[in-house]
Design an enzyme around this catalytic site. Sequence first.
Site, PDB file in Angstrom:
ATOM      1  N   GLY A 118      14.702  15.675  14.289  1.00  0.00           N
ATOM      2  CA  GLY A 118      15.924  15.954  13.812  1.00  0.00           C
ATOM      3  C   GLY A 118      16.324  14.644  12.626  1.00  0.00           C
ATOM      4  CG  LEU A 127      13.494  15.185  23.153  1.00  0.00           C
ATOM      5  CD1 LEU A 127      12.124  14.794  23.387  1.00  0.00           C
ATOM      6  CD2 LEU A 127      13.681  16.723  22.834  1.00  0.00           C
ATOM      7  NE  ARG A 159       8.470  14.208  21.459  1.00  0.00           N
ATOM      8  CZ  ARG A 159       9.314  13.339  20.813  1.00  0.00           C
ATOM      9  NH1 ARG A 159      10.013  14.102  20.041  1.00  0.00           N
ATOM     10  NH2 ARG A 159       8.914  12.091  20.632  1.00  0.00           N
ATOM     11  CD  GLU A 183      10.696  18.308  15.849  1.00  0.00           C
ATOM     12  OE1 GLU A 183      11.883  18.133  15.537  1.00  0.00           O
ATOM     13  OE2 GLU A 183       9.783  18.258  15.271  1.00  0.00           O
ATOM     14  CD  GLU A 200      15.137  19.489  12.109  1.00  0.00           C
ATOM     15  OE1 GLU A 200      14.783  20.807  11.804  1.00  0.00           O
ATOM     16  OE2 GLU A 200      15.821  19.134  13.034  1.00  0.00           O
ATOM     17  NE  ARG A 240      12.507   4.680  18.568  1.00  0.00           N
ATOM     18  CZ  ARG A 240      11.416   5.364  18.245  1.00  0.00           C
ATOM     19  NH1 ARG A 240      11.160   6.485  18.926  1.00  0.00           N
ATOM     20  NH2 ARG A 240      10.881   5.261  17.198  1.00  0.00           N
ATOM     21  CG  LEU A 298      16.932  17.284  20.297  1.00  0.00           C
ATOM     22  CD1 LEU A 298      18.456  17.694  19.961  1.00  0.00           C
ATOM     23  CD2 LEU A 298      16.310  18.542  20.727  1.00  0.00           C
TER      24      LEU A 298
END
Length: 263
Positions: A108, A65, A134, A131, A111, A25, A63
């Site tokens: 992210g 992870l 998590r 975030e 962002e 993804r 991000l």
Amino acid sequence: MDARIITYELRDRIAWIGLNRPQKRNAINEALLAGLEAAVLQARREARAMVLFGHGPCFCAGLDLAEHRSREAAEVFQHSRAWHAVFSLIRRGPVPAIAALHGATVGGGLELAAACHLRVADATAFFALPEGSRGIYVGGGASVHVARLIGAARMMDMMLTGRVVDAATAERWGLVQYQVAESGAIGQAEALAARLADMAPLTVLGVLQALPRIQDMSEEDGLFVESLMAALAQTGPEAAERLGDFVAKRGAKVAEPGEGGGP
């Protein structure tokens, strides 16, 4: 640049930069970040506008992870600063950047989209900052740049509650400037990029470099810089030519929405 993880194509002065980890993804790992940096630097050398987009089912799910979870605090700090540096190449660079968004644009990915100057979302796009759920915190610039787009209160809501925002809400909030039909983001981004590529370079300089800085200045300092930028733009050859065309009725007038006034 690894063409397997970032694609790059230059067409008609427009650089097309594609995130290419569809099986993940388009999650941002170290390799994708490095490839993005190389692509943006190449675009700065040869393009007049750039479009960032995602291959596969979404723009970017944020991000990676799996790569991130093993980092110590000092490593997380340095990793965050690396994101800031790469995204700053887009935000503070000389080439206007458009994000063409579909599917997941979260964490992210949001962002990265916020680092671009214009954002186009198709009807499938959705936005989140997961975030908080998590147990981590944003690290790619959202505290400054997403909060400036939508306000700190709305960003708090997204982080504290896990709220997911659809494309219509994102446009209403100012998170994106254009909302289009499903599969329409690339076409709209291309039309916008063509207009940007044709703009006078000194005008682009003012919009990309002066305008964001003026927002952080006092009123009087901002107005002073505006006057300096107006004087500088007037020295460009495009200014004399385009103003002359307008006075001679060769230039296009501003039209009402829906009557050829722009994308």
